[in-house]
Write a protein that holds these residues in place. Structure first.
Motif, short mmCIF file in Angstrom:
data_model
loop_
_atom_site.label_atom_id
_atom_site.label_comp_id
_atom_site.label_asym_id
_atom_site.label_seq_id
_atom_site.Cartn_x
_atom_site.Cartn_y
_atom_site.Cartn_z
N LYS A 191 0.83 -1.21 0.00
CA LYS A 191 0.00 0.00 0.00
C LYS A 191 0.87 1.26 0.00
O LYS A 191 0.52 2.27 -0.63
CB LYS A 191 -0.93 0.00 1.22
N ILE A 192 2.00 1.21 0.71
CA ILE A 192 2.91 2.35 0.71
C ILE A 192 3.45 2.60 -0.69
O ILE A 192 3.51 3.74 -1.17
CB ILE A 192 4.06 2.13 1.71
N GLU A 193 3.84 1.52 -1.37
CA GLU A 193 4.36 1.65 -2.74
C GLU A 193 3.28 2.20 -3.68
O GLU A 193 3.56 3.03 -4.55
CB GLU A 193 4.87 0.30 -3.24
N ALA A 194 2.04 1.73 -3.51
CA ALA A 194 0.94 2.24 -4.34
C ALA A 194 0.71 3.72 -4.08
O ALA A 194 0.49 4.51 -5.01
CB ALA A 194 -0.33 1.44 -4.06
N HIS A 195 0.76 4.11 -2.81
CA HIS A 195 0.62 5.53 -2.46
C HIS A 195 1.73 6.35 -3.11
O HIS A 195 1.48 7.44 -3.65
CB HIS A 195 0.67 5.67 -0.93
N LEU A 196 2.96 5.85 -3.08
CA LEU A 196 4.07 6.56 -3.70
C LEU A 196 3.91 6.66 -5.21
O LEU A 196 4.39 7.62 -5.83
CB LEU A 196 5.39 5.87 -3.34
N THR A 197 3.24 5.69 -5.81
CA THR A 197 2.96 5.77 -7.25
C THR A 197 1.98 6.90 -7.54
O THR A 197 2.13 7.63 -8.52
CB THR A 197 2.40 4.43 -7.76
N VAL A 198 0.98 7.07 -6.66
CA VAL A 198 0.06 8.21 -6.79
C VAL A 198 0.86 9.51 -6.71
O VAL A 198 0.67 10.44 -7.52
CB VAL A 198 -1.02 8.17 -5.69
N VAL A 199 1.76 9.59 -5.74
CA VAL A 199 2.58 10.80 -5.57
C VAL A 199 3.47 11.03 -6.78
O VAL A 199 3.62 12.16 -7.24
CB VAL A 199 3.43 10.68 -4.28
N PHE A 200 4.07 9.97 -7.32
CA PHE A 200 4.93 10.09 -8.50
C PHE A 200 4.15 10.72 -9.66
O PHE A 200 4.64 11.65 -10.32
CB PHE A 200 5.45 8.71 -8.90
N CYS A 201 2.95 10.23 -9.92
CA CYS A 201 2.13 10.78 -11.01
C CYS A 201 1.74 12.23 -10.72
O CYS A 201 1.72 13.08 -11.62
CB CYS A 201 0.88 9.93 -11.22
N ALA A 202 1.44 12.52 -9.45
CA ALA A 202 1.07 13.89 -9.08
C ALA A 202 2.24 14.84 -9.28
O ALA A 202 2.05 15.99 -9.70
CB ALA A 202 0.59 13.91 -7.63
N ILE A 203 3.47 14.37 -8.98
CA ILE A 203 4.65 15.20 -9.23
C ILE A 203 4.76 15.51 -10.72
O ILE A 203 5.03 16.65 -11.12
CB ILE A 203 5.93 14.50 -8.74
N ALA A 204 4.58 14.50 -11.56
CA ALA A 204 4.71 14.68 -13.02
C ALA A 204 3.69 15.70 -13.53
O ALA A 204 4.04 16.61 -14.29
CB ALA A 204 4.53 13.34 -13.73
N VAL A 205 2.43 15.55 -13.13
CA VAL A 205 1.39 16.50 -13.56
C VAL A 205 1.72 17.90 -13.05
O VAL A 205 1.63 18.88 -13.80
CB VAL A 205 0.01 16.04 -13.05
N SER A 206 2.13 18.00 -11.79
CA SER A 206 2.41 19.29 -11.19
C SER A 206 3.62 19.97 -11.83
O SER A 206 3.59 21.18 -12.09
CB SER A 206 2.65 19.13 -9.68
N ARG A 207 4.68 19.21 -12.08
CA ARG A 207 5.87 19.79 -12.69
C ARG A 207 5.57 20.29 -14.10
O ARG A 207 6.06 21.35 -14.52
CB ARG A 207 7.01 18.77 -12.75
N HIS A 208 4.75 19.53 -14.84
CA HIS A 208 4.40 19.98 -16.19
C HIS A 208 3.60 21.27 -16.14
O HIS A 208 3.84 22.20 -16.93
CB HIS A 208 3.61 18.90 -16.92
N ILE A 209 2.65 21.35 -15.22
CA ILE A 209 1.85 22.58 -15.08
C ILE A 209 2.74 23.76 -14.72
O ILE A 209 2.64 24.85 -15.31
CB ILE A 209 0.76 22.38 -14.02
N GLN A 210 3.64 23.56 -13.77
CA GLN A 210 4.52 24.64 -13.33
C GLN A 210 5.44 25.08 -14.46
O GLN A 210 5.67 26.27 -14.65
CB GLN A 210 5.33 24.16 -12.13
N GLU A 211 5.96 24.13 -15.20
CA GLU A 211 6.88 24.44 -16.29
C GLU A 211 6.15 25.19 -17.42
O GLU A 211 6.70 26.11 -18.02
CB GLU A 211 7.48 23.14 -16.82
N ALA A 212 4.92 24.79 -17.69
CA ALA A 212 4.17 25.39 -18.81
C ALA A 212 3.61 26.76 -18.47
O ALA A 212 3.58 27.65 -19.32
CB ALA A 212 3.03 24.44 -19.22
N THR A 213 3.16 26.95 -17.23
CA THR A 213 2.46 28.19 -16.87
C THR A 213 3.34 29.19 -16.15
O THR A 213 3.03 30.39 -16.12
CB THR A 213 1.24 27.88 -15.98
N GLY A 214 4.40 28.72 -15.52
CA GLY A 214 5.26 29.63 -14.77
C GLY A 214 4.77 29.93 -13.37
O GLY A 214 5.34 30.78 -12.69
N VAL A 215 3.71 29.27 -12.93
CA VAL A 215 3.22 29.46 -11.56
C VAL A 215 3.24 28.13 -10.83
O VAL A 215 3.23 27.07 -11.45
CB VAL A 215 1.78 30.04 -11.53
N SER A 216 3.27 28.18 -9.50
CA SER A 216 3.28 26.96 -8.71
C SER A 216 1.97 26.23 -8.88
O SER A 216 0.93 26.83 -9.16
CB SER A 216 3.51 27.28 -7.23
#
Length: 506
Positions: free
Chosen positions: A434-459
């Protein structure tokens, strides 16, 4: 004849809604309500007209109304049901799809767990409330855990990692950054996974170690967890081996912090065929710098020195390239710290401070004195940082080596995002799967968040706050629900435009 509602088609194709009356065959317009362009607007204006006719009838004591529609039941005709952030949800789904995550794993519940974590990091149970607030049909609590179980069994993280590499484009992956962090647990007993170790947060509780591999812009490529007592120097090679096994066609150079610098670690990297750039600890002034300063020459801001230096002993001894750079910005705090340490040493020598370990105190028998040679050596190397690499000069210049190392702030930023914005610590999970599955959710959330930040220039935090303000409404008219789209402010439209214009690769 009394007042009634009249609908009239206009020349523009709209439908005008009026309150009119008819006396002896002569029609009089009492009030023009407006012109409707949609069925929803028409229904709203008709109901408004009916309400106004009723109010005037009650005010004048009339009991019968003549209107061209059936009489309405008493009570409100239009009610607001709820509002929700459709634009925010649809936008996050769009980014998730663009990264190739839906194609990699077709699991809507998992996708919504990722989106909910970006919007409001919370427990899995509270995720149901977050999704309800988005106007969605939220999964059940058992459905969430089924998805997490499947994430662990179905090897979701490797599939998402492959999608990340494909999205960024292998032609751009010549340099990757690596760092580690720790996540602690409030548990009384350690187990085979959660163990006490060297904590980044100076905690004593059992923990796990996370290794994150990102590209030079901080976009995540792989996330791995290790037992809590694993030395960070022992995590790098397994992560790189896993990456190479999945992408044998990609040749990358890895950049990591000075904490990864050990003779055994660098030898393992070279033996495995990897190129690297690692920060170097400087225990003494480099000979090249000493020689330059010998005749009184002063270092210039940004000045670079290069040399070859031996590392390790015996069979493990290797000669490697070392790049040094002097920066005035780095020298100023270094010199301030040296002066503070020198003042403490002087007090120890004078006997005004008890004898204790001091950097610049030289003790010979009962005599204490200032080690001037050591002081001068420290001043000479103030502002100098070293970088060790096995990349040849013809392939990568000294300035490129330095610049590559300074990109490490991107992996640190991704870790900060994971720990603060996404609250990566798996508080409510006890089993490794379950911890590994949770970290997979976090990994995907990092990817989505980093792309948004990189594209828009805002956090991503500000992005979510801006879009969450845009709320579609759901109203009920005559027992039928209708959606009223929200007006999108100019600043939100600008963010969406920037995000829409972004693409894969660099």
């Amino acid at each position: 004849m009394g007042e009634y509602v009249r609908r009239v088609k206009t020349g523009s194709g709209a439908t005008a809604v009026q309150i009119v009356s008819k006396t002896r065959g002569v029609r009089s317009i009492i009030e023009h309500i407006g012109s409707a362009h949609t069925d929803l607007e028409l229904e709203f204006m008709v109901q408004t007209a009916k309400t106004r006719i009723r109010e005037r009838a009650q005010a004048t004591g009339q009991t019968e109304l003549q209107i061209d529609t059936p009489a309405d039941p008493a009570g409100p005709r239009i009610t607001m049901q709820h509002s929700y952030s459709r634009v925010l949800y649809d936008t996050l789904v769009s980014v998730y799809d663009r990264l190739g995550f839906t194609d990699a794993v077709n699991d809507r519940v998992f996708r919504d767990l990722v989106i909910a974590r970006i919007i409001e990091p919370s427990s899995k149970l509270d995720t149901i409330r977050i999704l309800d607030n988005l106007g969605l049909k939220a999964p059940s609590y058992s459905g969430i855990h089924r998805s997490l179980n499947q994430a662990a069994k179905g090897n979701y993280r490797d599939k998402f990692s492959a999608a990340c590499v494909a999205f960024r484009g292998t032609e751009h992956l010549t340099l990757v950054l690596y760092d580690v962090t720790t996540l602690f647990f409030y548990v009384e007993q350690e187990d085979e996974y959660r163990k006490p170790g060297l904590s980044k947060e100076r905690r004593l509780e059992p923990q796990i170690v996370l290794g994150l591999l990102v590209d030079e812009h901080g976009f995540p490529l792989q996330l791995h967890s290790f037992e809590g007592n694993t030395a960070e120097t022992l995590t790098l090679v397994p992560v790189l081996d896993r990456f190479r096994a999945q992408h044998p066609e990609v040749t990358v150079s890895v950049v990591c912090d000075a904490g990864m610098l050990s003779a055994a670690n660098l030898l393992a990297l070279e033996t495995a065929g990897y190129s690297f750039i690692v920060g170097s600890r400087i225990a003494k002034t480099p000979p090249e710098v000493t020689e330059y300063q010998h005749d009184g020459s002063e270092l210039c801001d940004g000045q670079v020195f290069e040399c070859r230096q031996w590392f390790g002993q015996g069979e493990r001894r290797r000669e490697r390239r070392v790049v040094y750079q002097y920066r005035e910005k780095r020298a100023r705090p270094d010199l301030r710290n040296i002066e503070k340490q020198l003042e403490k040493a002087k007090k120890v020598v004078a006997g005004t401070t008890p004898v204790k370990k001091s950097r610049f105190v030289k003790i010979s028998g009962a005599a204490k004195s200032i080690d001037q040679v050591l002081v001068e050596s420290a001043r000479q190397r103030a502002g100098i940082k070293g970088y060790v690499t096995n990349l040849p000069v013809l392939t990568v210049s000294a300035l490129r080596v330095i610049d590559a190392y300074h990109q490490l702030f991107n992996v640190e930023a991704s870790f900060r995002m994971a720990k603060t914005d996404l609250k990566a610590r798996p508080i409510y999970h006890r089993h490794r799967e379950k911890i590994e599955a949770h970290l997979t959710v976090v990994f995907c959330a990092i990817a989505v968040s980093r792309h948004i930040q990189e594209a828009t220039g805002v956090s991503v935090k500000k992005f979510v706050q801006q879009l969450a303000r845009v709320q579609d409404g759901v109203i009920r008219i005559e027992g039928v629900e209708h959606i009223v789209p929200a007006a999108i402010p100019a600043e939100v439209r600008e963010l969406l435009t920037r995000l829409g214009d972004s693409g894969a690769g660099h």
